[in-house]
Design an enzyme around this catalytic site. Structure first.
Site, PDB file in Angstrom:
ATOM      1  N   ASP A  78       0.833  -1.210   0.000  1.00  0.00           N
ATOM      2  CA  ASP A  78       0.000   0.000   0.000  1.00  0.00           C
ATOM      3  C   ASP A  78       0.864   1.255   0.000  1.00  0.00           C
ATOM      4  O   ASP A  78       2.040   1.226   0.373  1.00  0.00           O
ATOM      5  CB  ASP A  78      -0.929   0.018   1.224  1.00  0.00           C
ATOM      6  CG  ASP A  78      -0.181   0.089   2.554  1.00  0.00           C
ATOM      7  OD1 ASP A  78       0.763  -0.703   2.745  1.00  0.00           O
ATOM      8  OD2 ASP A  78      -0.534   0.938   3.388  1.00  0.00           O
ATOM      9  N   GLU A 173       0.168  -1.127   5.649  1.00  0.00           N
ATOM     10  CA  GLU A 173       1.217  -0.689   6.572  1.00  0.00           C
ATOM     11  C   GLU A 173       1.068   0.788   6.889  1.00  0.00           C
ATOM     12  O   GLU A 173       1.279   1.217   8.021  1.00  0.00           O
ATOM     13  CB  GLU A 173       2.600  -0.966   5.956  1.00  0.00           C
ATOM     14  CG  GLU A 173       3.767  -0.758   6.915  1.00  0.00           C
ATOM     15  CD  GLU A 173       4.320   0.661   6.945  1.00  0.00           C
ATOM     16  OE1 GLU A 173       5.138   0.946   7.827  1.00  0.00           O
ATOM     17  OE2 GLU A 173       3.929   1.498   6.113  1.00  0.00           O
TER      18      GLU A 173
HETATM   19 ZN   LIG Z   1       6.874   1.946   3.973  1.00  0.00          ZN
END
Ligand SMILES: [Zn+2]
Length: 409
Positions: A78, A173
Site C-alpha cells: 500500500d 502498513e
Molecule cells: Zn513503507
C-alpha cells in the site's frame, strides 16, 4: 528483469490505503496488486498463497541443507493516504547531474538538492521521479520489486546457496495495520527483514517505545457572571496540566535518541476537557519516567482541586525491537556484513516511530528494517535511485548466502 522495471510496473497500480475504512485490507484496490504478486511468484515456480486478509506468502525452498534458518523478506504494497497514488507517471532521469529537477514547470514543483541535500549522494545515478502530482510509491514498491528480483535471481541460478526464503507481501502498513491479521506461524520463518527503509545500506533495529495517554479534566461549570469562587474551568485545568510536563520533552526540541510527549488532540468545555497525548522514547527507563511525569501531574491537580479532577488512561502502543534483538544480534550482524560486502558503509539510525518489523519482532519474528534506495516518502517529491535498487538486490542475495554459509560451517 531489473528491480526498477518492476517498480515502474507496480507503480501503475493505485494501492493507496485508507485510515477511515473498516474493511481489511482498508481499500479493495490493494487486492489487485497483491493478486498480481501472488501470480508472479507462482510464475517464478514458487509456492504462493493469498489469505482472506490479502497477505501473500511465497516459499522458495532452500538448497543448502536443513540446518539453515528460514528467512522472511517482507514488504508492503500500500501507499500513503497523504498523497494520491492514482495515475502515477514515473519518469527516469538518466545520470543525474546534481541540479534541481523540475517535476511540474507550471506549478513550480521542483526536486531541489538545496531542500533535499541527500540528492547530492545520487549524482551520477539514474533516478525515477514523479510528475509532481502524485507520490511515486517506492515506499514500499521498491522493497517489493527488490525482493521479487532477488527471488528471480535465486531461481535462475541454483549455484547460489541459501536457506528456505519466505516472501511476505502485506497491505495497510501506512495506516498502521500491516501486521494486524498476519500469522507469524503461517510465515514460518526463524527471523526476517522488512525492506522498507530509505537509503541502501541503512539498517534500523531500534524504534520508539510508544504509549498513548488520554487525560480527562472535570471542572465546575457556573454562569460566568456569578462564577466568583465557584467556577473551575476544565480547559484551564488542561492548560495547567500541560505546563506541568517537562518543557524539554517536546518533539520540536528533540531528535535522534531523545524522546518526547506530544499533545495530538484537545477538545472541551468549561465542564469537561479531554486531551490526547502520545509518549515516545527509545530508552525504556526514560520512557517509564515520562509516563510517571503524566501520573505526577494528574496527582498534583487532584490534590489541588479534589479527587476526580484529572482521570488518566495510559495505553501501551508498541515497543522498541532492540530490547528483543539484543539477544539475537546475529540477525543484525548478518545485515551489517552483507551491506559492507557490497561496498557500502552501514547506516545505523534509530527509527523515530514504529515499524511493522517492530510489531513482528514482538509477535515472535525478529525483523530489522533495510534500506531500498527510495527517498522523500509520502509525497510528490518521492524518488528512487535505480543504482541503489540494484545494490539493495545484491545486499539481499549476500545476506541470504551469508546466513546459509555461516550455518553450514
Ligand atoms: Zn513503507
Amino acid at each position: 528483469m531489473k528491480a526498477y522495471e518492476r517498480l515502474l510496473r507496480y507503480a501503475a497500480y493505485d494501492t493507496q490505503s485508507d485510515h477511515h475504512s473498516t474493511s481489511y485490507p482498508s481499500t479493495a484496490k490493494q487486492w489487485v496488486l497483491l493478486e498480481t504478486l501472488k501470480d508472479e511468484l507462482l510464475g517464478l515456480g514458487l509456492k504462493a498463497e493469498m489469505d482472506q486478509y490479502g497477505y501473500v506468502i511465497g516459499t522458495l525452498p532452500g538448497n543448502a541443507g536443513a540446518a539453515v534458518p528460514t528467512v522472511a523478506l517482507i514488504a508492503h504494497v500500500d501507499t500513503s493516504p497523504d498523497a494520491s497514488g492514482a495515475h502515477v507517471k514515473p519518469r527516469i532521469v538518466k545520470r543525474y547531474d546534481g541540479r534541481p529537477i523540475v517535476l511540474d514547470a507550471v506549478k513550480n514543483i521542483v526536486l531541489d538538492p538545496a531542500v533535499f541535500p541527500w540528492l547530492r549522494d545520487n549524482v551520477g545515478h539514474d533516478l525515477i521521479v514523479t510528475d509532481g502530482s502524485t507520490l511515486l510509491g517506492a515506499d514500499d514498491k521498491a522493497g517489493v520489486a527488490e525482493i521479487m528480483t532477488a527471488v528471480e535471481r535465486l531461481v535462475a541460478d541454483p549455484s547460489i546457496k541459501h536457506g528456505t526464503v519466505k516472501i511476505v507481501f502485506t497491505p495497510d502498513e501506512e495506516v498502521g495495520q500491516g501486521t494486524t491479521h498476519l500469522s507469524v506461524k503461517a510465515v514460518g520463518a526463524d527471523f526476517g527483514y522488512t525492506l522498507d527503509g530509505s537509503k541502501v545500506g541503512e539498517i534500523a533495529y531500534e524504534n520508539f517505545n510508544a504509549a498513548g495517554v488520554t487525560a480527562v479534566f472535570t471542572g465546575k461549570s457556573v454562569h460566568p457572571g456569578s462564577a466568583k469562587k465557584k467556577m473551575l474551568n476544565s480547559i484551564r485545568l488542561a492548560a495547567e496540566f500541560d505546563a506541568l510536563l517537562p518543557l524539554s520533552d517536546r518533539p520540536e526540541l528533540t531528535e535522534k535518541y531523545e524522546g518526547f510527549n506530544h499533545p495530538t488532540e484537545l477538545h472541551g468545555t468549561c465542564e469537561k476537557t479531554t486531551a490526547e497525548y502520545i509518549v515516545r522514547n527509545h530508552d525504556v527507563t526514560r520512557f517509564e519516567r515520562q509516563k510517571q511525569d503524566f501520573r505526577n501531574a494528574a496527582a498534583y491537580l487532584n490534590q489541588k482541586y479534589g479527587d476526580g479532577t484529572c482521570a488518566l488512561d495510559i495505553r501501551e502502543q508498541y515497543q522498541n525491537m532492540r530490547t528483543l534483538l539484543e539477544h539475537r544480534m546475529e540477525i543484525v550482524e548478518f545485515a551489517l556484513g552483507a551491506i559492507r560486502k557490497n561496498g557500502l558503509e552501514p547506516i545505523v539510525e534509530p527509527i523515530r516511530g514504529g515499524t511493522d518489523g517492530a510489531r513482528l519482532t514482538y509477535m515472535g519474528l525478529p525483523c530489522p528494517n533495510l534500506g531500498t534506495g527510495g527517498y522523500n516518502y509520502h509525497g510528490p517529491y518521492e524518488y528512487a535511485s535505480i543504482n541503489e535498487m540494484d545494490q539493495a538486490v545484491d545486499v539481499i542475495l549476500t545476506l541470504l548466502t551469508d546466513i546459509a554459509a555461516s550455518t553450514r560451517s
